[in-house]
Write a protein that holds these residues in place. Sequence first.
Motif, PDB file in Angstrom:
ATOM      1  N   TYR A   2       5.149   9.898 -29.058  1.00 39.10           N
ATOM      2  CA  TYR A   2       4.596   9.974 -30.409  1.00 39.10           C
ATOM      3  C   TYR A   2       3.425   9.000 -30.562  1.00 39.10           C
ATOM      4  O   TYR A   2       2.371   9.361 -31.090  1.00 39.10           O
ATOM      5  CB  TYR A   2       5.690   9.672 -31.429  1.00 39.10           C
ATOM      6  CG  TYR A   2       5.189   9.561 -32.845  1.00 39.10           C
ATOM      7  CD1 TYR A   2       4.950  10.701 -33.609  1.00 39.10           C
ATOM      8  CD2 TYR A   2       4.928   8.320 -33.408  1.00 39.10           C
ATOM      9  CE1 TYR A   2       4.477  10.602 -34.902  1.00 39.10           C
ATOM     10  CE2 TYR A   2       4.455   8.211 -34.708  1.00 39.10           C
ATOM     11  CZ  TYR A   2       4.229   9.358 -35.451  1.00 39.10           C
ATOM     12  OH  TYR A   2       3.748   9.254 -36.727  1.00 39.10           O
ATOM     13  N   GLU A   3       3.613   7.776 -30.089  1.00 39.21           N
ATOM     14  CA  GLU A   3       2.562   6.763 -30.195  1.00 39.21           C
ATOM     15  C   GLU A   3       1.347   7.119 -29.337  1.00 39.21           C
ATOM     16  O   GLU A   3       0.206   6.935 -29.764  1.00 39.21           O
ATOM     17  CB  GLU A   3       3.113   5.388 -29.782  1.00 39.21           C
ATOM     18  CG  GLU A   3       4.144   4.850 -30.744  1.00 39.21           C
ATOM     19  CD  GLU A   3       4.916   3.669 -30.188  1.00 39.21           C
ATOM     20  OE1 GLU A   3       5.046   2.671 -30.931  1.00 39.21           O
ATOM     21  OE2 GLU A   3       5.370   3.743 -29.017  1.00 39.21           O
ATOM     22  N   VAL A   4       1.585   7.650 -28.152  1.00 42.35           N
ATOM     23  CA  VAL A   4       0.484   8.055 -27.278  1.00 42.35           C
ATOM     24  C   VAL A   4      -0.293   9.196 -27.921  1.00 42.35           C
ATOM     25  O   VAL A   4      -1.536   9.184 -27.938  1.00 42.35           O
ATOM     26  CB  VAL A   4       1.008   8.463 -25.880  1.00 42.35           C
ATOM     27  CG1 VAL A   4      -0.099   9.071 -25.034  1.00 42.35           C
ATOM     28  CG2 VAL A   4       1.629   7.265 -25.176  1.00 42.35           C
ATOM     29  N   LEU A   5       0.407  10.179 -28.471  1.00 46.02           N
ATOM     30  CA  LEU A   5      -0.260  11.307 -29.123  1.00 46.02           C
ATOM     31  C   LEU A   5      -1.118  10.828 -30.292  1.00 46.02           C
ATOM     32  O   LEU A   5      -2.271  11.248 -30.438  1.00 46.02           O
ATOM     33  CB  LEU A   5       0.769  12.335 -29.593  1.00 46.02           C
ATOM     34  CG  LEU A   5       0.213  13.583 -30.278  1.00 46.02           C
ATOM     35  CD1 LEU A   5      -0.740  14.341 -29.362  1.00 46.02           C
ATOM     36  CD2 LEU A   5       1.354  14.484 -30.729  1.00 46.02           C
ATOM     37  N   ASN A   6      -0.583   9.931 -31.118  1.00 46.01           N
ATOM     38  CA  ASN A   6      -1.366   9.402 -32.236  1.00 46.01           C
ATOM     39  C   ASN A   6      -2.580   8.623 -31.753  1.00 46.01           C
ATOM     40  O   ASN A   6      -3.662   8.740 -32.336  1.00 46.01           O
ATOM     41  CB  ASN A   6      -0.495   8.524 -33.140  1.00 46.01           C
ATOM     42  CG  ASN A   6       0.358   9.353 -34.057  1.00 46.01           C
ATOM     43  OD1 ASN A   6       0.073  10.522 -34.308  1.00 46.01           O
ATOM     44  ND2 ASN A   6       1.420   8.763 -34.560  1.00 46.01           N
ATOM     45  N   LEU A   7      -2.419   7.851 -30.705  1.00 39.35           N
ATOM     46  CA  LEU A   7      -3.537   7.092 -30.143  1.00 39.35           C
ATOM     47  C   LEU A   7      -4.640   8.029 -29.642  1.00 39.35           C
ATOM     48  O   LEU A   7      -5.830   7.815 -29.906  1.00 39.35           O
ATOM     49  CB  LEU A   7      -3.054   6.186 -29.012  1.00 39.35           C
ATOM     50  CG  LEU A   7      -4.119   5.371 -28.297  1.00 39.35           C
ATOM     51  CD1 LEU A   7      -4.733   4.349 -29.245  1.00 39.35           C
ATOM     52  CD2 LEU A   7      -3.535   4.684 -27.079  1.00 39.35           C
ATOM     53  N   GLU A  45     -12.515   9.001 -33.431  1.00 47.24           N
ATOM     54  CA  GLU A  45     -13.556   7.963 -33.271  1.00 47.24           C
ATOM     55  C   GLU A  45     -14.721   8.488 -32.440  1.00 47.24           C
ATOM     56  O   GLU A  45     -15.886   8.230 -32.756  1.00 47.24           O
ATOM     57  CB  GLU A  45     -12.966   6.716 -32.608  1.00 47.24           C
ATOM     58  CG  GLU A  45     -12.065   5.908 -33.514  1.00 47.24           C
ATOM     59  CD  GLU A  45     -11.412   4.727 -32.803  1.00 47.24           C
ATOM     60  OE1 GLU A  45     -11.846   4.373 -31.680  1.00 47.24           O
ATOM     61  OE2 GLU A  45     -10.460   4.169 -33.362  1.00 47.24           O
ATOM     62  N   GLN A  46     -14.405   9.212 -31.389  1.00 45.81           N
ATOM     63  CA  GLN A  46     -15.460   9.753 -30.539  1.00 45.81           C
ATOM     64  C   GLN A  46     -16.323  10.750 -31.305  1.00 45.81           C
ATOM     65  O   GLN A  46     -17.548  10.775 -31.160  1.00 45.81           O
ATOM     66  CB  GLN A  46     -14.855  10.395 -29.288  1.00 45.81           C
ATOM     67  CG  GLN A  46     -14.284   9.376 -28.326  1.00 45.81           C
ATOM     68  CD  GLN A  46     -13.473  10.000 -27.209  1.00 45.81           C
ATOM     69  OE1 GLN A  46     -13.180  11.197 -27.222  1.00 45.81           O
ATOM     70  NE2 GLN A  46     -13.090   9.179 -26.238  1.00 45.81           N
ATOM     71  N   LYS A  47     -15.696  11.566 -32.158  1.00 44.76           N
ATOM     72  CA  LYS A  47     -16.464  12.514 -32.975  1.00 44.76           C
ATOM     73  C   LYS A  47     -17.375  11.777 -33.945  1.00 44.76           C
ATOM     74  O   LYS A  47     -18.519  12.185 -34.175  1.00 44.76           O
ATOM     75  CB  LYS A  47     -15.511  13.435 -33.745  1.00 44.76           C
ATOM     76  CG  LYS A  47     -14.845  14.471 -32.889  1.00 44.76           C
ATOM     77  CD  LYS A  47     -13.867  15.303 -33.683  1.00 44.76           C
ATOM     78  CE  LYS A  47     -13.094  16.241 -32.784  1.00 44.76           C
ATOM     79  NZ  LYS A  47     -12.050  16.975 -33.516  1.00 44.76           N
ATOM     80  N   GLN A  48     -16.879  10.676 -34.513  1.00 45.08           N
ATOM     81  CA  GLN A  48     -17.695   9.882 -35.432  1.00 45.08           C
ATOM     82  C   GLN A  48     -18.885   9.265 -34.697  1.00 45.08           C
ATOM     83  O   GLN A  48     -20.002   9.259 -35.216  1.00 45.08           O
ATOM     84  CB  GLN A  48     -16.852   8.788 -36.095  1.00 45.08           C
ATOM     85  CG  GLN A  48     -15.857   9.318 -37.091  1.00 45.08           C
ATOM     86  CD  GLN A  48     -14.930   8.232 -37.634  1.00 45.08           C
ATOM     87  OE1 GLN A  48     -14.989   7.085 -37.212  1.00 45.08           O
ATOM     88  NE2 GLN A  48     -14.058   8.611 -38.567  1.00 45.08           N
ATOM     89  N   ARG A  71      -5.216  11.093 -30.629  1.00 49.08           N
ATOM     90  CA  ARG A  71      -5.853  11.734 -31.784  1.00 49.08           C
ATOM     91  C   ARG A  71      -6.839  10.794 -32.462  1.00 49.08           C
ATOM     92  O   ARG A  71      -7.932  11.209 -32.862  1.00 49.08           O
ATOM     93  CB  ARG A  71      -4.789  12.194 -32.782  1.00 49.08           C
ATOM     94  CG  ARG A  71      -4.002  13.404 -32.309  1.00 49.08           C
ATOM     95  CD  ARG A  71      -2.903  13.758 -33.263  1.00 49.08           C
ATOM     96  NE  ARG A  71      -2.213  14.980 -32.870  1.00 49.08           N
ATOM     97  CZ  ARG A  71      -1.036  15.353 -33.346  1.00 49.08           C
ATOM     98  NH1 ARG A  71      -0.416  14.606 -34.250  1.00 49.08           N
ATOM     99  NH2 ARG A  71      -0.480  16.466 -32.936  1.00 49.08           N
ATOM    100  N   GLU A  72      -6.461   9.521 -32.592  1.00 50.64           N
ATOM    101  CA  GLU A  72      -7.369   8.527 -33.191  1.00 50.64           C
ATOM    102  C   GLU A  72      -8.625   8.364 -32.351  1.00 50.64           C
ATOM    103  O   GLU A  72      -9.731   8.286 -32.882  1.00 50.64           O
ATOM    104  CB  GLU A  72      -6.659   7.183 -33.346  1.00 50.64           C
ATOM    105  CG  GLU A  72      -5.614   7.139 -34.435  1.00 50.64           C
ATOM    106  CD  GLU A  72      -4.814   5.846 -34.434  1.00 50.64           C
ATOM    107  OE1 GLU A  72      -5.200   4.872 -33.733  1.00 50.64           O
ATOM    108  OE2 GLU A  72      -3.780   5.801 -35.130  1.00 50.64           O
ATOM    109  N   THR A  87      -3.170  15.480 -24.598  1.00 52.33           N
ATOM    110  CA  THR A  87      -2.936  15.863 -25.997  1.00 52.33           C
ATOM    111  C   THR A  87      -2.304  17.248 -26.068  1.00 52.33           C
ATOM    112  O   THR A  87      -1.339  17.452 -26.805  1.00 52.33           O
ATOM    113  CB  THR A  87      -4.260  15.828 -26.798  1.00 52.33           C
ATOM    114  OG1 THR A  87      -4.800  14.514 -26.749  1.00 52.33           O
ATOM    115  CG2 THR A  87      -4.034  16.223 -28.237  1.00 52.33           C
ATOM    116  N   GLY A  88      -2.816  18.178 -25.304  1.00 55.99           N
ATOM    117  CA  GLY A  88      -2.248  19.531 -25.274  1.00 55.99           C
ATOM    118  C   GLY A  88      -0.798  19.533 -24.840  1.00 55.99           C
ATOM    119  O   GLY A  88       0.042  20.229 -25.428  1.00 55.99           O
TER     120      GLY A  88
END
Length: 151
Positions: free
Chosen positions: A14-19, A26-29, A21-22, A51-52
């Motif tokens: 769960y923590e890895v998935l959230n990381l 950030e990369q998109k920003q 996604r974050e 992620t997949g």
Amino acid sequence: MEVLQPRAAMLSNYEVLNLLREQADEQKQYLAINPTMHFPENLATVQFEVTGYLEKGPCSTQTPEQIEAFLTALDHWKLTKAEKLQILNLRTKSMVELHLIIEECEERFTEEQLEELLQIVQQTLSRDDDMEMVEQNRRVDGELEEEPMEE
């Protein structure tokens, strides 16, 4: 990124998935601000693949509240951090999985205790598709039962 303290803590899926996604956000920003900026292609591939994979697993529907309830419910159980983490990540549903995860399982816990542990997992880490899975398992179990022999 520099690793300051290797193996300081273990992360749940769960923590890895959230990381991940974050990091993707950030990369998109960064790309919105500076379109000429490039991230390593290998990094993007690993992020995408992991992620997949994680989005198909139990962690995709978990919440921080569920994880906290799960860990609180396991406070009195004498499980190692690694065992708790594996049960959380895999969202264990069967005795076989518990026996594979918990070292010296037969010596440490009774059959009734393991049943109770499975109940805790099911109650604290419930998912919307639980009933579908139970029904699917019943159908599979029914098909695998031995048919009466003809005389």
